[in-house]
Scaffold this motif. Structure first.
Motif, PDB file in Angstrom:
ATOM      1  N   GLU A 161       0.825  -1.207   0.000  1.00  0.00           N
ATOM      2  CA  GLU A 161       0.000   0.000   0.000  1.00  0.00           C
ATOM      3  C   GLU A 161       0.861   1.260   0.000  1.00  0.00           C
ATOM      4  O   GLU A 161       0.586   2.215  -0.738  1.00  0.00           O
ATOM      5  N   LYS A 162       1.902   1.266   0.821  1.00  0.00           N
ATOM      6  CA  LYS A 162       2.757   2.444   0.889  1.00  0.00           C
ATOM      7  C   LYS A 162       3.508   2.667  -0.423  1.00  0.00           C
ATOM      8  O   LYS A 162       3.667   3.811  -0.874  1.00  0.00           O
ATOM      9  N   ASP A 188       1.217   4.225  -2.756  1.00  0.00           N
ATOM     10  CA  ASP A 188       0.854   5.575  -2.331  1.00  0.00           C
ATOM     11  C   ASP A 188       1.971   6.573  -2.559  1.00  0.00           C
ATOM     12  O   ASP A 188       1.833   7.753  -2.225  1.00  0.00           O
ATOM     13  N   LYS A 220     -10.133   6.213   2.750  1.00  0.00           N
ATOM     14  CA  LYS A 220      -9.818   5.579   1.483  1.00  0.00           C
ATOM     15  C   LYS A 220     -10.934   4.615   1.123  1.00  0.00           C
ATOM     16  O   LYS A 220     -11.398   3.852   1.962  1.00  0.00           O
ATOM     17  N   LYS A 223      -8.484   8.264  -2.256  1.00  0.00           N
ATOM     18  CA  LYS A 223      -8.518   9.083  -1.052  1.00  0.00           C
ATOM     19  C   LYS A 223      -9.657  10.089  -1.177  1.00  0.00           C
ATOM     20  O   LYS A 223      -9.667  10.915  -2.096  1.00  0.00           O
TER      21      LYS A 223
END
Length: 515
Positions: free
Chosen positions: A124-125, A128, A196, A204
């Motif tokens: 996920e990071k 992102d 989210k 977002k």
């Protein structure tokens, strides 16, 4: 249209379960798990570094090269290669705890580092826009924000041109849009919540309201519907308008949209809730009432008398756009005695030799007009304006010469189209485009009685419609005298500000909030 959730295949379920597992102390196992998740994702970069005085310790740096800042990625590379052996200490061996303390305390970014401990969080990071660092012998990872995707700068919104007033418009960056709103409303009562949505897009989204101003029941209803959209794939703010509205098949929009921060702030002061999505400049204003669609932001930047006259002109334009073709059909077909004799003779003279009845003639001309309008919207702006003007002139003149349409019908259709452009909100103008056809059919079958039945059905629909639980047709149904005046005339700002000071919660402030 509601976004349907797709069924997961067995492979997706296996990937989901593996991605939810915690990180291992073995760096190779972590790298294998992550590469399985990002299989065939060629923009994901894996960099392995060896550090310590003897370079016998290993670290892995993950990033998505298409959405991160190159300077931060290069800085991290320099830190991994050069800084750690020299800065951490002069011992013959650099320990892992020293490296962790160095990155957590100093890092490579001006923002704080985030410590994560699951494979899913790593993926996920990375998606992102974070740079993720994993170390051999440590079951956690460090994530630094480095997101950088080119966005257009703040400028004047194309769809809401203002003669007078602020020129700033929102862009496709959620953080900057919220900053534009916060800079105009410097109050601790402005509450902003960010979540989210969606399993795949993980969009977002945010909503904001002014605490103590928005009615409590409206806020609870909005939050209830908002939380139900946890698994929906939200790509644009208009998705919210359809997923949150009370009546999907109603021709009337139940929420307003804007690209102007000053309009959003005005709505917040009037007890509204606004919703935003990262990646789109559109702001959704909830709830939207019928009378608010006739109000423009420029109404509050100009003098009261002039704004009131313009507002009455908009109301008249909407009535013309909705009713003019059907009234012409009813009068020319059933109620010719209501037309002055001179005008009646002129109409009969122009309709002599017409092969179609008035209804078919009006439908043909409206079809051509709508076709030209849609074509002009899809073409580049310089070409689109030329096509709409030249096309209307050519088709109108050719239709008259060919005997397909009478000059009076061309005038009626042209006035109808021009009147529909007087509505500030484009979405609301489409309601008249949809409803004028049933009214025309009713007028062609039953004349004035058919028109009356059509208006009655529209009125019954409007008074039964709700927007987040509020009566959509207020103050016309139910009638509220104070706001009914503000619907037709723009009341002086001194009166509106006085009313704002007298009440903490302003259900009657819809006029100001709609601006």
């Amino acid at each position: 249209m509601k976004v349907r959730r797709q069924r997961r295949s067995k492979g997706e379920q296996q990937n989901q379960s593996s991605s939810e597992s915690p990180l291992s102390r073995n760096l190779d196992e972590n790298e294998t798990s992550i590469k399985e998740i990002f299989k065939d994702c060629e923009d994901i970069t894996y960099n392995t570094y060896q550090y310590s005085s003897y370079f016998n310790e290993k670290a892995l740096v993950l990033l998505c090269e298409t959405i991160v800042q190159n300077e931060k990625a290069n800085l991290l590379k320099e830190v991994m290669q050069d800084l750690i052996p020299h800065e951490v200490g002069n011992a013959t061996e650099v320990e892992l705890k020293d490296v962790k303390e160095f990155f957590i305390e100093q890092g490579v970014s001006s923002r704080a580092v985030k410590v994560i401990d699951k494979v899913q969080q790593v993926s996920e990071k990375v998606l992102d826009g974070y740079i993720v660092v994993l170390f051999e012998g440590w079951n956690k990872a460090l994530a630094y924000e480095a997101f950088a995707v080119e966005k257009r700068s703040v400028g004047e919104p194309q769809n809401e041109v203002s003669v007078i007033g602020p020129r700033e418009g929102t862009i496709e960056n959620l953080t900057k849009n919220l900053g534009l709103i916060r800079s105009r409303l410097k109050s601790d009562k402005l509450k902003i919540k960010i979540q989210k949505k969606g399993e795949k897009t993980r969009s977002k989204v945010a909503y904001a309201f002014l605490d103590g101003t928005v009615p409590e029941d409206t806020l609870k209803e909005f939050e209830k519907r908002f939380d139900e959209l946890k698994d929906e794939e939200i790509l644009e703010t208009s998705y919210f308008a359809e997923l949150l509205e009370d009546s999907t098949y109603s021709p009337f929009p139940q929420f307003k949209t804007t690209e102007r921060p000053d309009v959003a702030v005005s709505a917040l002061l009037g007890g509204k809730i606004i919703a935003l999505v990262d990646g789109t400049p559109t702001i959704l204003i909830c709830p939207g009432l019928f009378v608010e669609f006739f109000q423009s932001p420029s109404d509050y930047y100009q003098r009261t008398l002039f704004s009131s006259l313009i507002r009455m002109l908009r109301i008249t334009g909407y009535i013309i756009s909705l009713c003019l073709p059907s009234i012409y059909i009813a009068l020319s077909t059933f109620h010719t005695e209501l037309i002055p004799s001179v005008l009646l003779l002129a109409i009969l003279d122009t309709r002599e030799g017409m092969p179609f009845p008035a209804l078919v003639e009006a439908l043909i001309m409206l079809f051509f007009f709508e076709l030209l309008q849609e074509a002009s919207l899809r073409l580049p702006r310089p070409i689109g304006s030329a096509v709409s003007i030249v096309g209307a002139l050519v088709i109108g003149d050719a239709s008259i010469n060919a005997g397909i349409a009478s000059p009076m019908m061309v005038v009626v259709v042209a006035l109808t189209g021009i009147a529909s452009f007087s509505i500030p909100q484009y979405e609301f103008g489409t309601s008249s485009r949809i409803l004028r056809v049933p009214l025309m059919i009713g007028a062609a079958i039953l004349g004035g009685f058919g028109l009356m039945v059509g208006f009655l059905l529209i009125y019954l629909h409007l008074i039964s419609l709700r927007s987040l639980g509020q009566p959509y047709f207020a103050p016309l149904g139910p009638i509220r005298n104070g706001i009914l005046y503000d619907f037709i005339f723009r009341s002086p700002l001194s009166k509106q500000l006085r009313r704002h000071r007298q009440s903490q919660v302003l259900p009657e402030a819809n006029d100001k909030g709609g601006g």
